[in-house]
Design a protein around this motif. Sequence first.
Motif, PDB file in Angstrom:
ATOM      1  N   PRO A 282      35.207  45.638 -24.141  1.00  0.00           N
ATOM      2  CA  PRO A 282      36.512  45.781 -23.477  1.00  0.00           C
ATOM      3  C   PRO A 282      37.218  47.048 -23.930  1.00  0.00           C
ATOM      4  O   PRO A 282      37.232  47.371 -25.118  1.00  0.00           O
ATOM      5  N   ARG A 283      37.811  47.758 -23.001  1.00  0.00           N
ATOM      6  CA  ARG A 283      38.545  48.975 -23.327  1.00  0.00           C
ATOM      7  C   ARG A 283      39.910  48.596 -23.921  1.00  0.00           C
ATOM      8  O   ARG A 283      40.612  47.744 -23.389  1.00  0.00           O
ATOM      9  N   ALA A 284      40.282  49.257 -25.004  1.00  0.00           N
ATOM     10  CA  ALA A 284      41.576  49.015 -25.658  1.00  0.00           C
ATOM     11  C   ALA A 284      42.519  50.149 -25.272  1.00  0.00           C
ATOM     12  O   ALA A 284      42.689  51.117 -26.005  1.00  0.00           O
ATOM     13  N   LEU A 285      43.124  50.039 -24.104  1.00  0.00           N
ATOM     14  CA  LEU A 285      43.972  51.108 -23.581  1.00  0.00           C
ATOM     15  C   LEU A 285      45.390  50.998 -24.120  1.00  0.00           C
ATOM     16  O   LEU A 285      45.922  49.901 -24.298  1.00  0.00           O
ATOM     17  N   ASP A 286      46.013  52.140 -24.364  1.00  0.00           N
ATOM     18  CA  ASP A 286      47.436  52.178 -24.664  1.00  0.00           C
ATOM     19  C   ASP A 286      48.205  51.983 -23.368  1.00  0.00           C
ATOM     20  O   ASP A 286      47.830  52.510 -22.316  1.00  0.00           O
ATOM     21  N   PHE A 287      49.315  51.247 -23.456  1.00  0.00           N
ATOM     22  CA  PHE A 287      50.079  50.992 -22.230  1.00  0.00           C
ATOM     23  C   PHE A 287      50.567  52.288 -21.602  1.00  0.00           C
ATOM     24  O   PHE A 287      50.619  52.420 -20.378  1.00  0.00           O
TER      25      PHE A 287
ATOM     26  N   ALA B 298      49.755  43.616 -20.209  1.00  0.00           N
ATOM     27  CA  ALA B 298      49.063  44.203 -21.354  1.00  0.00           C
ATOM     28  C   ALA B 298      49.669  43.600 -22.613  1.00  0.00           C
ATOM     29  O   ALA B 298      50.810  43.908 -22.973  1.00  0.00           O
ATOM     30  N   ARG B 299      48.919  42.709 -23.252  1.00  0.00           N
ATOM     31  CA  ARG B 299      49.416  42.068 -24.468  1.00  0.00           C
ATOM     32  C   ARG B 299      49.572  43.090 -25.592  1.00  0.00           C
ATOM     33  O   ARG B 299      48.893  44.109 -25.622  1.00  0.00           O
ATOM     34  N   LEU B 300      50.460  42.777 -26.519  1.00  0.00           N
ATOM     35  CA  LEU B 300      50.489  43.547 -27.756  1.00  0.00           C
ATOM     36  C   LEU B 300      49.218  43.248 -28.536  1.00  0.00           C
ATOM     37  O   LEU B 300      48.775  42.097 -28.592  1.00  0.00           O
ATOM     38  N   PRO B 301      48.599  44.241 -29.142  1.00  0.00           N
ATOM     39  CA  PRO B 301      47.373  43.990 -29.908  1.00  0.00           C
ATOM     40  C   PRO B 301      47.665  43.137 -31.128  1.00  0.00           C
ATOM     41  O   PRO B 301      48.824  43.005 -31.548  1.00  0.00           O
ATOM     42  N   PRO B 302      46.624  42.522 -31.731  1.00  0.00           N
ATOM     43  CA  PRO B 302      46.836  41.743 -32.956  1.00  0.00           C
ATOM     44  C   PRO B 302      47.560  42.557 -34.017  1.00  0.00           C
ATOM     45  O   PRO B 302      47.345  43.762 -34.154  1.00  0.00           O
ATOM     46  N   VAL B 303      48.425  41.881 -34.738  1.00  0.00           N
ATOM     47  CA  VAL B 303      49.270  42.554 -35.716  1.00  0.00           C
ATOM     48  C   VAL B 303      48.440  42.954 -36.937  1.00  0.00           C
ATOM     49  O   VAL B 303      47.745  42.125 -37.530  1.00  0.00           O
TER      50      VAL B 303
END
Length: 477
Positions: A142-147, A250-255
Amino acid sequence: MARKANWMNLGSRTFTISDQEAFAELSGDGNPMHMDGVAARRTQMGAMVVHGIHGVLWALDLACGSAPLDVRAIKVNFALPIYVGDLATVLVASRSDQRVRLQVVVDRTTCTTITIELGQREAASAKPPAQPVMPSSWPEQPRALDFADLAAEGGAFAPVGREAQVSSAFPGLVGAIGVQRVTALAALSRLVGMICPGLHSIFSGLSVDLLEQDPETAIRYRVVQADDRFRLARLAVSGPGLAGELMAFARLPPVAQPGIAEIAMGIPQGAYRSAVVLVIGGSRGLGEIAAKACAAGGAHVIATYAVGREEADRVANEIRDFGGICDVMQLDVRRRLAEQLIGLPARPTHLYYFATGPIALRRTRLLDPDVLAEFMRFYATAFVEACEALAGPENDMPLRAFYPSSVAVEDTPKGWVEYAMAKAAGELLCREMSLQMPRVDIVMRRLPRLLTDQTATVRSAASASVLDTILPIVAEM
């Protein structure tokens, strides 16, 4: 025309891990939220979620298999997640000559609403390829794109599903709209979960028209709106026999919690050298912070985990690389703790109790007795068991224990009533234990909202500083 067949039950099923794997292969959507229990618990969903499009295709398959339907368009709203292991039921909420409305429900709560528009389909005009078509193997992860980068996103990719595989999985729907259109609908799951927004996504809804005589062979997409107020992306999509748009958050990534070097800057060197600290739930979140803080001050730390040994080892290795002492052990508060604590590598002088289950899981009732019972186990019963095992009559050493309550006791978020009730019970319990257990010195604090995996939401929300909150507690302990 008046509605017909109101609230007809079309069928039920329980989605399993095998179902997840089969649909991931068919659609190409291997997002860990659907496939990895440890990764899924670090999302706001708190547990593995059924692919939303899988639920839609299953519901459409039942509807089209029960009666012939001339499907012209499909609209979907994903209101709540369906978890792996849930018993889901498809109901016909309303039906007329123009449309059929379905609801996928779990325990009488609507999770997905599907509107099927009926009638003659429109013809599609040929569209020149706007971008090179990526192969069906893209992307592998999965691509981890910045919003901030979503607004410029667009592309095309080849669907994964094979005709025989799709026809076997959804025969009624394939008979109604054709295998290419079903394959294209399945590929929308891959678009959201793997490509755009990708890794940190939540499918919100879609609206597509089914088209005739479409020469398209690829799935094409383009972001037409990226609303940073809600972290919501709207995508125009087209594919074999369909065109429309979909919406995804687009969820916030894990903290990622602060590292031990940063934490150590606020702790006097060697301040906790004489302490042996047991951190129940020390592999992530607030427990991870407490474990690092105690170790930075020289304490011998024992960090426990229920699942996810890799996360616990990551914390322990960071502490060891810094020069600290940290042991790791598995401990599940759902089971009696006395037997599990027999194997402790050292006798704890301090206990930090950060055990927690999924807090924000979908609620299907105002008050769910099963959820309340689980929270009471986490936040009351198991805490007593831990203190009794560590400072019972057979132990002559005192124990200093920290119990984290929550502002949710007074300011309860919607859907968190069982959590708040259990934390309130924990506060009462701490006061009673202070009277009944002289060997245990309990420090209880009602913590403010802190940014962790469990409390992160789609929208950013004001949160207190984790270090400013936890480090003074560690110093007091």
